[in-house]
Design a protein around this motif. Sequence first.
Motif, short mmCIF file in Angstrom:
data_model
loop_
_atom_site.label_atom_id
_atom_site.label_comp_id
_atom_site.label_asym_id
_atom_site.label_seq_id
_atom_site.Cartn_x
_atom_site.Cartn_y
_atom_site.Cartn_z
N VAL A 270 -20.58 6.91 12.38
CA VAL A 270 -19.05 6.69 12.95
C VAL A 270 -19.10 8.11 14.05
CG1 VAL A 270 -16.50 6.71 13.43
CG2 VAL A 270 -18.22 6.10 10.87
N PHE B 239 0.77 -0.73 0.21
CA PHE B 239 -0.31 0.25 0.20
C PHE B 239 0.84 1.31 -0.17
CE2 PHE B 239 -3.73 -2.84 1.62
CZ PHE B 239 -3.59 -2.79 0.61
N PHE C 262 -8.15 7.88 0.99
CA PHE C 262 -9.80 8.97 2.33
C PHE C 262 -10.25 7.40 2.94
CE2 PHE C 262 -14.16 10.21 1.18
CZ PHE C 262 -14.31 11.08 2.02
N ALA D 130 -11.82 4.23 11.02
CA ALA D 130 -12.94 5.16 11.67
C ALA D 130 -13.78 4.22 12.10
CB ALA D 130 -13.65 6.83 11.64
N GLY D 131 -14.72 3.62 10.88
CA GLY D 131 -15.67 2.63 10.79
C GLY D 131 -15.71 1.70 12.08
N PHE E 38 -4.51 -1.82 8.05
CA PHE E 38 -3.89 -0.26 9.48
C PHE E 38 -4.41 -0.15 10.32
CE2 PHE E 38 -1.69 1.19 5.66
CZ PHE E 38 -0.84 2.13 5.72
N PHE F 254 -8.59 5.78 -2.55
CA PHE F 254 -8.64 5.03 -1.45
C PHE F 254 -8.32 5.30 -0.75
CE2 PHE F 254 -4.96 2.67 0.01
CZ PHE F 254 -3.45 3.53 -1.20
N ILE G 69 -12.80 13.35 8.99
CA ILE G 69 -13.00 12.38 8.98
C ILE G 69 -14.86 12.39 9.60
CG2 ILE G 69 -13.41 9.80 9.63
CD1 ILE G 69 -11.86 10.17 6.74
N VAL H 118 -9.42 5.54 5.58
CA VAL H 118 -9.39 6.21 7.14
C VAL H 118 -11.18 6.11 7.12
CG1 VAL H 118 -9.36 8.41 8.35
CG2 VAL H 118 -7.51 7.50 6.44
N ILE H 119 -11.67 6.38 6.64
CA ILE H 119 -13.00 6.58 7.12
C ILE H 119 -13.70 5.24 7.31
CG2 ILE H 119 -15.53 6.57 6.00
CD1 ILE H 119 -15.23 9.03 5.03
N LEU I 156 -1.37 8.72 2.94
CA LEU I 156 -2.62 9.84 3.66
C LEU I 156 -2.04 10.89 1.80
CD1 LEU I 156 -3.66 10.96 6.81
CD2 LEU I 156 -5.07 10.14 5.12
N ALA J 128 -7.13 -2.19 2.76
CA ALA J 128 -5.40 -1.25 3.75
C ALA J 128 -6.57 -0.90 5.07
CB ALA J 128 -5.49 0.09 2.84
#
Lengths: 278, 300
Positions: free
Chosen positions: A276, A13, B172, B179-180, B94, B170, A268, B175-176, B109, B90
């Motif tokens: 979230v 990645f 962005f 957070a989920g 992460f 991807f 976010i 990261v979402i 990022l 990813a």
Amino acid sequence: MKRVPLYAAALGFIVFAGFPFYWMFITAFKQNRDLYVGAFDTRHVPWIFNDPPTLEHVRLLFGQTDFLRWVANTLLVIVAVVIITVALAVPAGYSLARLVGRWGGRLGMGIFFTYLIPPTLLFIPFSRVIALLGLQNSLGALILVYPTITVPFCTWLVMGFVRSVPWDIEEQAMIDGYSRLAVIIRIAPRLILPGILTVVVFTFTLVMQEFVYALTFISSVDRMTVSLGVPIALVRGDVYHWGSLMAAALFTSIPLAILYNLFIDRFIQGFTMGAVKG
Amino acid sequence: MKFADREDLLGAAMLGPALAYVILLVGVPFVLAIMLSFSSATAGSLTLTWVGFHNYSTILADPIFLRALRNTAIVTIGSQVLVIVLATAAAQVFRAAFHGKRAARFVLLLPWAVPVSLAAIAWTWIFDSTFSVINWTLRVTGLLHGWLYWLGEPGLALFAIIIVQAWRIFPFATVIVLAGLSSIPQDVVEASIVDGAGFWRRLFKVELPLLLPVIAVAVLFGVVYTATDLGVVYILTGGGPANTTHVLPTLAFQRGVLGADLGQGAAIAVFLVPFLIVVAVLMLRVARRTEVGAGGIGAR
């Protein structure tokens, strides 16, 4: 997850995400005779410095192009758009969260949805409005139009932020004899300072990134912003100065990336709209 | 009661300016865009002559427009499918702890932080017809014997555009999704482990269903960012070769701004509206679903 696949996947990645930036870096500091070797030549390895690195492209960028002018233009637009955005979005966000009652959420959602209306739909009517106002080819056009992107998102951000701040402190101030207005002016700004800072940073990054409106409204090279000037005007005739171009892209990206890393979690929270919890 | 204590008046006074700005500079231009699409307006004159569906019938008979419409759909769907796969994978990487994670996150990022136009110019250089490092690497590793003119052939150029859009969005989405993941109740995950679920089973049976609203949000933003983006295609190919890689925004720009035919440009851009309405409706549904349980939107 096992260790080895984990590190391998992480590396994959990072290579995919970071490779264009490595390419900016190596291009920015390579000598021309090392840079412009056709990829047909398989003996010349383009991934490394085959000749010693040079600052020639960086000197060209700062000395003989309008790059610093574009940086100055961008900063000017940023300051103006930040002021407008904070002045409009922060009171609106506070109002939606604390003052307008149960319609606040719905109204906030409505304002947020205008963020989805893209510049590529609005640039045509705007090109007419801007001409009517006599603002074509001026930074004033950008200052007028950029808040259409920042205000909806930032109002939403501030609304969410204010809701997460406990009501007690403001309530206590009112019990102590402050009027509602005095609480808003003297107490609330301190409480929501991190939210205001997020608005400033979001606006900063947005102005740095915006391309569509700048391309539509600005035609003189000396009035361009960085994101417009670098890809459009750093070309002499048909010749791209790839070294200087990549140096400009690199120097612009790194500060932005640092800001993003610091504020990503707050952005976010805005994007996930409460799906979230932060 | 004094003004200084009237919440309704204070609320209106503080909300008013932002609301007025949004109505004047987003609402009115939006309506104007629709009106222009039914007119023969040009950039030079200020008259607005009604021509009915003339602009629409013109572009619908234009193969370049139909191709742009198709390209917009292909690029949007293609890149977002890639984004879902990359971001879900990813996020799994992460969320784990590993050495150098902070630095890794910084690099991850970068594509989202960099201005679109600067990323696009870097990719233009990477895909250069003579100096492409991709071609060099493919040839040295023996995967390529001929030559790839990345931005010179319609199919390849479209593929390149999809790659750049997925690359840009991807991080962005990752990261979402991260957070989920962090908001999934740990006891649910632990219960599934106790019940003997392995990594894949846990991922597909427990986590992904719970993550669905979050992934939906990431993809919906991704759709908006891709379908309405001008910069990547404008810089990478300029719609070429021979107008084969236009998307709606670049064609609207070419006809409406460069060609000064505001009416036709507006009509082309208006075809973005269905994309946006679908996205807005789906987002509202996601928001409503989370409102019930989690106390997100609407809860004070």
